[in-house]
Design a protein around this motif. Structure first.
Motif, PDB file in Angstrom:
ATOM      1  N   TYR A   2      10.714  51.425  -6.398  1.00  0.00           N
ATOM      2  CA  TYR A   2       9.620  50.771  -7.129  1.00  0.00           C
ATOM      3  C   TYR A   2       8.330  51.523  -6.871  1.00  0.00           C
ATOM      4  O   TYR A   2       8.208  52.309  -5.937  1.00  0.00           O
ATOM      5  CB  TYR A   2       9.504  49.326  -6.693  1.00  0.00           C
ATOM      6  N   ARG A  46      -5.636  45.639   7.433  1.00  0.00           N
ATOM      7  CA  ARG A  46      -4.204  45.725   7.727  1.00  0.00           C
ATOM      8  C   ARG A  46      -3.413  46.121   6.509  1.00  0.00           C
ATOM      9  O   ARG A  46      -2.392  46.823   6.594  1.00  0.00           O
ATOM     10  CB  ARG A  46      -3.691  44.406   8.288  1.00  0.00           C
ATOM     11  N   GLU A  47      -3.893  45.702   5.365  1.00  0.00           N
ATOM     12  CA  GLU A  47      -3.185  46.102   4.160  1.00  0.00           C
ATOM     13  C   GLU A  47      -3.268  47.610   3.972  1.00  0.00           C
ATOM     14  O   GLU A  47      -2.305  48.272   3.610  1.00  0.00           O
ATOM     15  CB  GLU A  47      -3.773  45.394   2.944  1.00  0.00           C
ATOM     16  N   GLN A  50      -0.920  49.198   6.183  1.00  0.00           N
ATOM     17  CA  GLN A  50       0.444  49.049   5.685  1.00  0.00           C
ATOM     18  C   GLN A  50       0.746  50.060   4.590  1.00  0.00           C
ATOM     19  O   GLN A  50       1.800  50.689   4.571  1.00  0.00           O
ATOM     20  CB  GLN A  50       0.627  47.623   5.132  1.00  0.00           C
TER      21      GLN A  50
ATOM     22  N   SER B 513      10.891  47.098   3.717  1.00  0.00           N
ATOM     23  CA  SER B 513       9.675  46.771   4.472  1.00  0.00           C
ATOM     24  C   SER B 513       8.608  46.222   3.557  1.00  0.00           C
ATOM     25  O   SER B 513       7.927  45.250   3.912  1.00  0.00           O
ATOM     26  CB  SER B 513       9.163  47.967   5.266  1.00  0.00           C
ATOM     27  N   GLU B 514       8.496  46.810   2.372  1.00  0.00           N
ATOM     28  CA  GLU B 514       7.491  46.257   1.471  1.00  0.00           C
ATOM     29  C   GLU B 514       7.857  44.844   1.027  1.00  0.00           C
ATOM     30  O   GLU B 514       7.024  43.932   1.007  1.00  0.00           O
ATOM     31  CB  GLU B 514       7.350  47.161   0.240  1.00  0.00           C
ATOM     32  N   ALA B 517       7.313  42.401   3.829  1.00  0.00           N
ATOM     33  CA  ALA B 517       5.884  42.160   4.064  1.00  0.00           C
ATOM     34  C   ALA B 517       5.331  41.209   3.002  1.00  0.00           C
ATOM     35  O   ALA B 517       4.629  40.231   3.315  1.00  0.00           O
ATOM     36  CB  ALA B 517       5.132  43.481   4.054  1.00  0.00           C
ATOM     37  N   ARG B 518       5.681  41.500   1.769  1.00  0.00           N
ATOM     38  CA  ARG B 518       5.177  40.633   0.695  1.00  0.00           C
ATOM     39  C   ARG B 518       5.719  39.220   0.825  1.00  0.00           C
ATOM     40  O   ARG B 518       4.990  38.255   0.621  1.00  0.00           O
ATOM     41  CB  ARG B 518       5.578  41.216  -0.657  1.00  0.00           C
ATOM     42  N   ALA B 591       0.614  43.225   0.302  1.00  0.00           N
ATOM     43  CA  ALA B 591       1.869  43.770   0.822  1.00  0.00           C
ATOM     44  C   ALA B 591       1.765  44.026   2.295  1.00  0.00           C
ATOM     45  O   ALA B 591       2.140  45.071   2.784  1.00  0.00           O
ATOM     46  CB  ALA B 591       2.192  45.052   0.095  1.00  0.00           C
ATOM     47  N   CYS B 592       1.246  43.087   3.041  1.00  0.00           N
ATOM     48  CA  CYS B 592       1.275  43.287   4.481  1.00  0.00           C
ATOM     49  C   CYS B 592       1.495  41.960   5.169  1.00  0.00           C
ATOM     50  O   CYS B 592       1.070  40.915   4.692  1.00  0.00           O
ATOM     51  CB  CYS B 592      -0.011  43.952   4.969  1.00  0.00           C
ATOM     52  N   GLY B 593       2.171  42.025   6.268  1.00  0.00           N
ATOM     53  CA  GLY B 593       2.498  40.786   6.967  1.00  0.00           C
ATOM     54  C   GLY B 593       1.406  40.379   7.921  1.00  0.00           C
ATOM     55  O   GLY B 593       0.340  40.970   7.971  1.00  0.00           O
TER      56      GLY B 593
END
Lengths: 108, 1342
Positions: A2, A46-47, A50, B513-514, B517-518, B591-593
């Motif tokens: 994706y 943090r995003e 990531q 992982s994405e 996280a989402r 998209a981050c935990g």
């Protein structure tokens, strides 16, 4: 795989986010930077982290894939070269030793 | 260097990279663990460093977080010490010992010892200090928790688990220290040497430290005992410990763990926690407090022994560290629980029956079925996700996901990840548990010895069996002999399931992982921003302050508001109901935990709301509605998995790494050895098991056990950080890999050879054999293609081209197989050529099958190399055939025209042929000849049939193997040989015998009758008949020449058959059409026209096939090639080349001596009665041949008996022809003995062929026909058929024999005449036709 969503706001500014709010707050709103703002800024940071780590992960996966495919191709190439080298050696041996019976029709 | 790339640019580049990566495909099948040249792991766990930032939470939990971070640091340090203890190898043994005090080098040795050991001892001192610190910290924390105010309060589960991990750490360190006796030995040694050196003098502190350290290291269970002692001083400590134990037990039962390490840790916590509660039973009976067990006291209240008893039974043995294990079910007994001493009945798990029950539980073969099904399901789903998430997640930029749009995609990904990890965890745990179970229950020593002795007896051993003492190591009993083949197969399959699932998941790591996280973000925000609103409203309305504070704290800690701050208009904050339209909350999509601290805070706060235990016995639970409670509970259980899944990469590798199967530090210590041989090493045991079994379904798993070495090596370098371990692994891998490739290529070659042997076997033979109910096995197919396509196997960080390695070995095997075939042929006579042909045919078929998967040199190249015919045109095969022909075939074989075959003579007159002995073929593996055994027998049967004669099949084989070049070489060579015989040997005999012939021998008149004629001849030719060497050397020489002529003739016949086949196949390309069929027509002209029409049509139709077409369309080289081949084909048609004509011409040139021809006859025409020409001599010999077998009487018997004494029996090969063979050396003097009687089977028809060839070449055949003695006798007898006996011979029988000989001669002459008519290219001594003109007699006219 994706695709990642592209964000429009440049990320460098998020680090300054809290300071901006502080500026704004001094101009019109109340008090210091609250914990809430800090937590929000933390989310944004943090995003970003990531996103970067995911990208690095993708680069790492790409490198692995590339490594394997390159090795596979190189191995095939190596095989071809080895075969050719052997053939040349063999032909050299054949040609140098054999000078009899050239006129006979050569049929194995 | 400044790289100022904007983030956007960088992300675009990464996308480009991926698009590029799609085009780079790796074509080989994927049968090994994930090949990672580069690994990238992200660890976002902050260990609560950022706790200060989240002041929004309860301060109580912040303090807890502080404590936890300290404890986590302790755990990390403890791990390091555990590593140090586990990998400790005895140093003092390696140090040279000082023999006596007077050794001058002892000071040097001592100082060196100190220098070397100082560092290691330093580590031990650090360990001692660490233990002190850790013990203090732990007890302090317990004291805090046992504070009377706090004791009733709620403790978060995470905290309890951390404390449990500490208990586990202490227990592990304790066991490690106890097991490694070498540690204390080393320290004692060091201390002694230190004191001997006496350098430091009287350092009080150091001495005391050393003393303490000695006690610490030497004592058993020092750590746990001292911990217990300290804990028991704390009041009510057992309550806290009981909580810890109960939590661990609950988690274990509910499968709340994500890695096998965690699972086993939980059980160990239960066991050792109980020990700390219970305490060791004191030996001294005089215990003032009396033997009492706290555990028994608590049995009814907070702890249930029965529950733990059951727990221990479910998993009796648990891995402790590396290859060490702990028998959990024996803990109560081994650790000397007080409760066990006082009341053993409570602990039923200690009973021995548990062992039997558990063997069913550890039956991996059964579990494998379930695992396979789950594996298939998970793989299918993984592929599904991989395929469907090609598009981006359907999110529009910037906007949040509204309440109505669910995001099932993320949740699906999350669920699948969780399921996958849990599956991997389960499989790995099963494997490890089986392994340690086997370790703790090794094979019984005596039973094993008995079995090994039986094995030796059953094997076919030569000589007496030595009664040796089997020195079986403990480790060997635990690994090598402990697994049945089915278990090994199941083991391998489970490993491959784990590794392939892990590889699949690792490939999709980015997606996972994405997605995770989402999903986490979404769920947490959903809970915090939406679901908690109800509770918030409820608490505001009902004025539940505590709940309200907690909920607000939760929201403040981790909510990610869409407008960057909380919505102030949210009616729930004020406690009001939502308006009728509903209150919408939009959640930002990130998209981050969560950060680890945030997660911890949230979970702890939620837990505090739902826990059953609280201060003042006032649980929040009572104050909420059930729906709120269920919401909170649901979130709490689900969020347990967030922590691990957010670190997806790490947890994946934790679950799929299997390094402990190689490590054996414990057993090395136990048996005091330096290393174990590879046969005891688990990875190698599994790999060699697959290779031995040769089971096709297992063949594709073969690379997975080798990956165990990768895991162990990785551990050695990154966790244990010990170079010597890696060196050992590397050495073992070198050894194992060599053997692996060797065995694998052997297997592969064997398999293809087997296939070829069975395919090549004559079909009719197979049918006949199956009628006799003997089964020729069909070759079981196997999947070697996937292995052969592997070009980059990752082993210890190196990439190995498996295809290349196997290819090299296969090439060598191919070469060797042809060599063996040729060597085998060299041990046999000419009849062995059929076997050579089949072996080479099989080799060719094997080659064809192999070259589908592996590129080898061309078969012709390999064949020539094996045959030594690369440089010279004459290879081993040619040489051997020539030798055989020269030394064996020509002298020893007899031709029989009715069967057109040569058979070995019963009486040999030449030297025995020296051939290669069979010993060169000993020890050659079967796959160079025939596999399997039944097929080998079949081939032997077939070849045996051919070994009794030499005939057309053999000649066809010669042509097949030698080709034109070889055949021409051989014939040239043989011609030379025959020339010698003709011009020297035979000529001498002819000249000698001529002198024995009477000068004149006219034909007696018919009136004498046959008897008279015969007696006349007999008397005249007596001296010839009595010539002693007649039947031996003369006939032998003639026979050799005859065999040669026959050989040439038959070779030519067989070759022409092949050539005709060639021409037939070439004819369409030459434009030669077959004759078309036309209906019967009366009119000849019409018929001819129709034929022409048809021919024209066909020519048009097939015109594109004709080679001359290439001249229009092809390149110049192709045109040249086409022209050459057409010429070759046409020459064969037109020129009528014949070998036999050539040979005859050559022979003619050898027969130039006068002895053959005689001088010019005086009458100008020919000799009538004089015996000057060869054909006369031959007539005499022919008469002798005719009459000799019929001679009976004392003469013949004597001569035979005389020669009997010289009998030498030679060993016969086939077993059927056991006639003794008499061998003579050619130059032997036997003049004084009577001549040997002639028998047909001594020489065969070659005799007649040779003589008639000479006669025909010299042009004497007509003279022979009319002047021959035996023919004359025949004519006389025809006139007057009068039987009688003369000289002991019956005339009638003699005449019959002569008739037969005449028929044979006629046949021979007709063939020879055909070839004799050459085109006169060779200088002919005797012109074919000579017409002499004689003028008519002049009449005197009177």
């Amino acid at each position: 795989m994706y695709k990642l969503v592209h964000y429009s706001i440049p990320f460098e500014l998020t680090f300054l986010y809290a300071e901006e709010i502080a500026k704004n707050s001094r101009s019109g709103m109340s008090g210091m930077v609250t914990v809430q703002d800090q937590i929000q800024a933390d989310w944004d940071n943090r995003e970003l982290i990531q996103v970067i780590t995911t990208s690095i992960m993708r680069i790492a996966h790409f490198l692995n894939n590339f490594d394997m495919s390159a090795r596979s191709r190189l191995a095939q190439l190596n095989e071809k070269l080895t075969t050719l080298e052997r053939k040349i050696e063999y032909l050299e041996a054949r040609v140098s030793g054999e000078d009899l019976n050239r006129t006979q029709p050569t049929e194995a | 260097m400044d790289f100022n790339v904007a983030i956007d640019e960088a992300l675009k580049n990464v996308n480009q990279l991926e698009r590029l990566g799609k085009r780079l495909t790796d074509e080989q099948p994927f049968i090994e663990a994930f090949p990672a040249s580069v690994t990238y792991t992200v660890n976002l766990d902050t260990n609560f460093e950022d706790r200060e930032a989240f002041v929004t939470g309860f301060s109580k939990y912040l303090e807890e977080a502080t404590v936890q971070s300290d404890l986590n640091l302790l755990l990390e340090e403890g791990e390091k010490h555990a590593v140090m203890l586990y990998t400790w190898r005895c140093i003092s043994k390696a140090i040279p010992s000082v023999k006596d005090d007077s050794d001058p080098r002892r000071l040097e040795i001592y100082e060196k010892t100190i220098q070397v050991m100082e560092r290691e001892i330093g580590k031990l001192i650090e360990f001692y200090y660490f233990f002190d610190r850790a013990k203090d910290k732990f007890c302090q924390e317990i004291t805090n928790l046992c504070h009377p105010q706090k004791i009733k309060d709620f403790i978060s589960e995470t905290h309890l688990v951390t404390l449990g991990q500490l208990i586990n750490m202490f227990a592990v360190l304790d066991q490690l220290k106890d097991i490694k006796a070498s540690i204390s030995n080393d320290f004692t040694h060091y201390k002694r040497i230190d004191s001997l050196l006496g350098k430091q003098g009287m350092n009080e502190d150091r001495n005391m430290l050393y003393q303490q350290l000695t006690m610490f290291l030497a004592g058993r269970r020092v750590i746990m005992d001292s911990l217990f002692t300290k804990l028991s001083t704390i009041e009510n400590y057992e309550e806290v410990l009981a909580e810890i134990v109960n939590t661990a037990a609950r988690r274990f039962e509910m499968k709340c763990y994500m890695t096998p390490k965690e699972k086993h840790m939980l059980l160990k916590v239960v066991a050792f926690g109980l020990f700390l509660i219970d305490g060791p039973a004191n030996k001294s009976r005089g215990d003032k407090k009396g033997p009492s067990s706290r555990l028994l006291k608590m049995n009814d209240r907070s702890l249930s022994i029965q529950r733990f008893d059951r727990l221990f039974k479910t998993l009796p043995v648990v891995p402790l560290y590396g290859d060490m294990h702990i028998n959990v079910y024996l803990c109560p007994r081994d650790q000397r629980f007080k409760s066990y001493e006082l009341d053993p009945g409570k602990w039923t798990c200690v009973n021995k029956d548990v062992v039997k029950v558990s063997t069913t539980q550890f039956n991996i073969v059964n579990k494998l079925q379930i695992m396979r099904q789950e594996y298939e399901r998970i793989t299918a789903e993984l592929m599904n996700i991989n395929g469907s998430y090609k598009n981006q997640y359907n999110i529009s930029e910037g906007e949040g996901v509204t309440q109505n749009t669910s995001a099932p995609q993320f949740i699906e990904v999350f669920e699948l990840a969780k399921r996958g990890i849990q599956f991997l965890c389960e499989c790995s745990a099963t494997l490890m548990e089986l392994y340690v179970w086997k370790l703790s229950n090794p094979r019984d020593k005596r039973e094993l010895e008995v079995q090994l002795k039986n094995n030796l007896l059953n094997e076919e051993t030569e000589g007496p069996i030595e009664e040796k003492d089997f020195d079986i190591a403990h480790y060997e009993r635990a690994t090598k002999y402990n697994y049945t083949p089915e278990e090994k197969s199941a083991f391998v399959e489970v490993i491959s399931i784990i590794k392939s699932t892990a590889a699949l998941m690792k490939r999709m790591e980015v997606v996972f992982s994405e997605g995770i996280a989402r999903c986490v973000h979404l769920e947490v925000q959903d809970f915090v921003q939406r679901r908690l609103r109800d509770l918030l409203r409820f608490s505001v309305k009902r004025k539940k302050q505590i709940i309200r504070t907690v909920v607000t704290a939760i929201r403040e800690t981790c909510a990610d508001w869409i407008n960057n701050k909380e919505d102030p208009n949210d009616p729930a904050i004020r406690g009001e109901k939502d308006p009728k339209t509903g209150h919408k909350v939009r959640i930002k999509n990130r998209a981050c935990g969560l950060s680890s601290t945030q997660l911890y805070m949230v979970r702890t706060m939620v837990e505090s709301l739902i826990s059953n235990k609280a201060a003042n016995k006032k649980t929040m639970k009572k104050e909420m509605d059930t729906q709120h409670y269920t919401e909170l509970d649901r979130f709490y259980t689900r969020s347990y998995f967030y922590k691990d899944l957010l670190n997806f990469g790490t947890v994946l590798s934790d679950c799929s790494d299997l390094p402990q199967f190689w490590y054996r530090e414990f057993y090395l210590q136990l048996e005091d050895k330096i290393q174990f041989p590879i046969e005891m090493s688990m990875p190698w045991i599994l790999t060699s098991h697959i290779l031995e079994m040769g089971d096709p379904s297992m063949m594709e798993y073969i690379l997975f056990p080798l990956d165990l070495y990768n895991d162990s090596a990785n551990y050695a370098l990154s966790v244990f950080k010990k170079q010597f371990l890696y060196d050992e692994i590397e050495a073992e891998v070198n050894l194992c890999f060599d053997q692996f490739v060797y065995n694998l290529s052997d297997n592969i070659f064997n398999y293809f050879r087997q296939k070829a042997c069975i395919l090549f076997l004559d079909k009719k033979f197979k049918d006949d054999v199956s009628n006799l109910k003997i089964r020729i096995p069909n070759c079981q197919s196997n999947r070697y293609e996937t292995i052969l396509q592997q070009r980059h196997v990752q082993l210890l960080g190196r990439s190995v081209d498996l295809n290349r390695l196997i290819r090299q070995r296969l090439a060598i095997a191919m070469h060797k197989s042809i060599e063996v075939a040729i060597t085998k042929f060299e041990t046999k006579d000419l009849t062995g050529i059929i076997e050579l042909q089949s072996l080479i045919g099989i080799a060719k078929l094997t080659y064809q099958m192999l070259s589908e998967y592996v590129t080898l040199d061309s078969f012709d190249d390999i064949f020539r190399q094996a045959n030594d015919s690369v440089k010279s045109p004459c290879g081993k095969i040619t040489m051997h055939i020539y030798d055989e022909l020269n030394n064996d075939f020509l002298p020893n074989f007899c031709y029989n025209s009715s069967t057109n075959r040569f058979v070995r003579t019963t009486m040999a007159f030449s030297e025995a042929v020296h051939r290669e002995s069979h010993s060169t073929l000993k020890g050659v593996p079967a796959y160079y000849t025939y596999v399997p055994k039944q097929v080998s027998k079949g081939y032997d049967h077939i070849h045996e049939v051919y070994s009794m004669f030499v005939g057309q099949p053999h000649f066809a084989a010669i042509i097949d193997l030698l080709g034109y070049q070889g055949v021409s070489l051989i014939i040239e060579g043989l011609l030379e040989n025959v020339r010698n015989k003709l011009t020297y040997t035979l000529l001498n005999y002819v000249l000698t015998l001529k002198e024995g012939m009477p000068p004149e021998l006219n034909r007696p008149r018919f009136e004498y009758g046959p008897i008279g004629v015969f007696e006349f001849y007999h008397t005249k030719l007596e001296s010839i008949f009595r010539y002693s060497e007649l039947t031996t050397n003369v006939f032998q020489t003639i026979r050799e020449i005859g065999n040669f002529v026959l050989f040439t003739m038959i070779i030519e016949q067989v070759m022409s058959e092949e050539e005709i086949m060639d021409l037939l196949q070439a004819s369409p390309f030459l434009g030669i059409m077959p004759r078309p069929v036309v209906k019967d027509e009366q009119n000849e002209e019409v018929r001819a026209m129709k034929v022409e029409e048809k021919v024209k049509k066909m020519e048009e139709q097939y015109s594109s096939l004709v080679l001359t077409q290439i001249e229009k369309t092809g390149t110049p080289e192709q045109v040249d090639i086409a022209r050459d081949s057409m010429q070759l084909a046409k020459e064969r048609l037109c020129k009528n080349l014949s070998i036999l004509s050539y040979v005859l011409d050559k022979l003619r040139s050898y027969l130039s001596n006068e002895g053959w021809i005689g001088d010019n006859p005086p009458n100008g025409v020919m000799y009538m009665d004089e015996c000057k020409e060869f054909h006369r001599l031959w007539s005499a010999m022919q008469l002798f041949i005719a009459m000799s077998p019929l001679m009976s009487g004392a003469g013949s018997q004597n001569s035979n008996e005389f020669h009997k004494g010289r009998r030498v029996s030679a060993p016969s090969k086939g077993g059927k022809l056991t006639k003794e063979k008499i061998q003579f050396s050619p130059g032997m003097e036997i003049e004084n003995c009577p001549p040997l009687m002639f028998k047909t089977e001594m020489f065969g028809e070659g005799l007649h062929w040779a003589a008639l060839t000479i006669i025909t070449i010299l042009g004497q055949q007509y003279r022979f026909h009319s002047l021959d003695f035996s023919y004359h006798l025949l004519r006389v007898f025809d006139e007057k058929p009068k039987d009688g006996i003369s000289c002991g011979i019956s005339i009638k029988k003699l005449v019959d024999r002569i008739r037969h000989i005449q028929l044979m001669n006629n046949r021979i002459l007709s063939v020879l005449n055909k070839y004799n008519s050459s085109d006169g290219s060779v200088t002919s001594i005797v012109p074919l036709e000579e017409v002499k003109y004689f003028p008519p007699p002049i009449r005197n006219i009177q």
